[in-house]
Design a protein around this motif. Structure first.
Motif, PDB file in Angstrom:
ATOM      1  N   GLY A  25      41.783  35.408  43.859  1.00  0.00           N
ATOM      2  CA  GLY A  25      42.210  35.596  42.478  1.00  0.00           C
ATOM      3  C   GLY A  25      41.362  34.848  41.477  1.00  0.00           C
ATOM      4  N   ILE A  28      38.113  36.662  40.978  1.00  0.00           N
ATOM      5  CA  ILE A  28      38.335  37.870  40.183  1.00  0.00           C
ATOM      6  C   ILE A  28      38.480  37.493  38.709  1.00  0.00           C
ATOM      7  N   PHE A  29      39.228  36.416  38.436  1.00  0.00           N
ATOM      8  CA  PHE A  29      39.370  35.951  37.055  1.00  0.00           C
ATOM      9  C   PHE A  29      38.006  35.597  36.463  1.00  0.00           C
ATOM     10  N   LEU A 114      44.833  38.559  41.741  1.00  0.00           N
ATOM     11  CA  LEU A 114      44.678  38.051  40.377  1.00  0.00           C
ATOM     12  C   LEU A 114      46.026  37.665  39.778  1.00  0.00           C
TER      13      LEU A 114
END
Length: 126
Positions: A25, A28-29, A114
């Motif tokens: 996550g 991805i951020f 995410l």
């Protein structure tokens, strides 16, 4: 003859299962969100996301929200599990006429990673 031996040897080798690494996550951020948002209170192109989980939409101080986001906020939009997931999947569906340029995240595994990271990270903010 040596080709047969080589093929037989390959067949006898133990097979190694290749496990897929679950999506990260935070990565991805960084890739999809950090150009416009930070997990602190500082506003950038988009509002700072410190402590946003569970709060009313359009509530970051000193951020100039679009008229569409202000209208959704006045109608009671809150950043909960369902709303965050829907917004990240397709921002324009949740806030038609909003100014967020992100097209949305359609991959469910990446979306889940995410959302989980944002929930945990936002809860850790003051």
């Amino acid at each position: 003859m040596s080709i047969r031996i080589a093929l037989a040897a390959l067949l006898l080798l133990p097979t190694v299962a290749v496990a897929q690494t679950p999506p990260d996550g935070e990565a991805i951020f960084r890739r999809d969100c950090s150009a416009c948002h930070g997990m602190d209170a500082r506003n950038r192109v988009g509002p700072g996301l410190a402590g946003f989980w569970g709060r009313a939409a359009g509530a970051a101080e000193n951020f100039r929200y679009s008229a569409a986001m202000r209208a959704k906020a006045e109608a009671g939009l809150r950043w909960d599990e369902e709303t965050v997931r829907a917004y990240l999947r397709n921002p324009r569906e949740v806030v038609p006429g909003g100014t967020m340029a992100y097209p949305g995240l359609r991959d469910e595994a990446r979306l889940e990673a995410l959302v989980a990271w944002l929930r945990e990270r936002s809860a850790a903010q003051p």
